[in-house]
Structure formats: C-alpha cells, structure tokens
Scaffold this motif. Structure first.
Motif, PDB file in Angstrom:
ATOM      1  N   GLY A   7       0.689  -1.349  -0.178  1.00 21.07           N
ATOM      2  CA  GLY A   7       0.131   0.032   0.024  1.00 21.07           C
ATOM      3  C   GLY A   7       0.291   1.618   0.280  1.00 21.07           C
ATOM      4  N   SER A  16      -3.873  11.228   0.566  1.00 19.37           N
ATOM      5  CA  SER A  16      -4.443   9.842   1.525  1.00 19.37           C
ATOM      6  C   SER A  16      -3.748   8.588   1.256  1.00 19.37           C
ATOM      7  CB  SER A  16      -5.860   9.974   1.819  1.00 19.37           C
ATOM      8  OG  SER A  16      -5.764  10.590   2.801  1.00 19.37           O
ATOM      9  N   ARG A  18      -3.741   4.096   2.480  1.00 18.49           N
ATOM     10  CA  ARG A  18      -3.985   2.970   3.464  1.00 18.49           C
ATOM     11  C   ARG A  18      -3.278   1.682   3.236  1.00 18.49           C
ATOM     12  NH1 ARG A  18      -8.848  -1.780   2.921  1.00 18.49           N
ATOM     13  NH2 ARG A  18      -9.345  -1.665   4.824  1.00 18.49           N
ATOM     14  N   SER A  20      -1.678  -2.528   4.527  1.00 14.28           N
ATOM     15  CA  SER A  20      -2.142  -2.880   4.697  1.00 14.28           C
ATOM     16  C   SER A  20      -0.971  -4.577   5.352  1.00 14.28           C
ATOM     17  CB  SER A  20      -3.196  -3.703   3.941  1.00 14.28           C
ATOM     18  OG  SER A  20      -3.884  -2.921   2.627  1.00 14.28           O
ATOM     19  N   TYR A  78      -4.498  -2.758   9.180  1.00 16.11           N
ATOM     20  CA  TYR A  78      -4.550  -1.606   7.979  1.00 16.11           C
ATOM     21  C   TYR A  78      -3.982  -0.202   8.940  1.00 16.11           C
ATOM     22  CZ  TYR A  78      -7.918  -4.812   5.768  1.00 16.11           C
ATOM     23  OH  TYR A  78      -8.878  -6.001   5.920  1.00 16.11           O
ATOM     24  N   GLN A  80      -4.878   2.895   7.707  1.00  9.88           N
ATOM     25  CA  GLN A  80      -5.162   4.269   7.136  1.00  9.88           C
ATOM     26  C   GLN A  80      -4.622   6.373   7.758  1.00  9.88           C
ATOM     27  OE1 GLN A  80      -7.732   4.563   4.438  1.00  9.88           O
ATOM     28  NE2 GLN A  80      -7.046   6.579   4.176  1.00  9.88           N
ATOM     29  N   ASN A  82      -3.985  10.053   6.307  1.00 10.09           N
ATOM     30  CA  ASN A  82      -4.841  11.164   6.161  1.00 10.09           C
ATOM     31  C   ASN A  82      -4.198  11.834   6.630  1.00 10.09           C
ATOM     32  OD1 ASN A  82      -7.133   9.078   5.264  1.00 10.09           O
ATOM     33  ND2 ASN A  82      -8.345   9.690   7.225  1.00 10.09           N
TER      34      ASN A  82
END
Length: 114
Positions: A7, A16, A18, A20, A78, A80, A82
């Motif tokens: 990712g 952004s 994400r 994994s 994960y 995420q 941002n």
C-alpha cells in the motif's frame, strides 16, 4: 508467521494512503499488531498499535490523522493515513506479536511530496 505489507507509494502533502499487512503461516491468535516507521537516518518508531480486542494507541505525531484497524478473520492490520505530511515520509513496517514472539514484515515505502 510471515507478514506481507503493501500500500505504500508516492503522494502529495494532504493526500491519503492505506497500508495493509497480512499475516500468514502458523497463526494461533495474534495478540498485538503494530505499525512502525523509519525515516532515513533515524530510528524505527512506533506509529500505532492495536490489540486483539481492538484497543488502539497512536504516536502523538499521527493522532487524529492515522487510523489503525484489524480484521481478525483475515489476520490483517490496516493503517489509514490521511492529511499526510512530508515528515511522514518513511519506510513503514508492520509487526505482530503472537505468544510472546514478535514478527516483522518487510516494510513499504511511503513518500510524501510537498
């Protein structure tokens, strides 16, 4: 236990990504899954952690911007990310702890351009 992180990539500031990290192999019950990062010339620092019950903790520098989550059925964690900043540029590593033993993934590079 083997960990495969993915990712990472190049993104502009404010964007952004994400990440994994999937665990495979002999898995009984992974207790804690973490994300660390290491910028060039710097030490590896903890970014976020999540335990088997879903309790999370974040480094102050990413709190409010990054979210860690996990899918226990898929043995996957994960991250995420941002509102990325140039100072988030680093190689990101996942770590899993099972029965007191730590396992590391190979790392995925995140580059944030200004």
């Amino acid at each position: 236990v083997q960990l495969q992180a993915s990712g990472g990539g190049l993104v502009q500031a404010g964007g952004s990504l994400r990440l994994s990290c999937a665990a495979s192999g002999t898995i009984f019950s992974i207790d804690v899954m973490d994300w660390y990062r290491q910028a060039p010339g710097k030490q590896r620092d903890l970014v976020a952690t999540i335990n088997s019950g879903g309790r999370t903790n974040y480094a102050r520098s990413v709190k409010g911007r990054f979210t860690i989550s996990r899918d226990n059925a898929k043995n996957t964690v994960y991250l995420q990310m941002n509102n990325l900043k140039p100072e988030d540029t680093a190689v990101y590593f996942c770590k899993a702890i099972q029965r007191g033993t730590a396992y590391w993934g190979q790392g995925t590079l995140v580059t944030v351009s200004s």
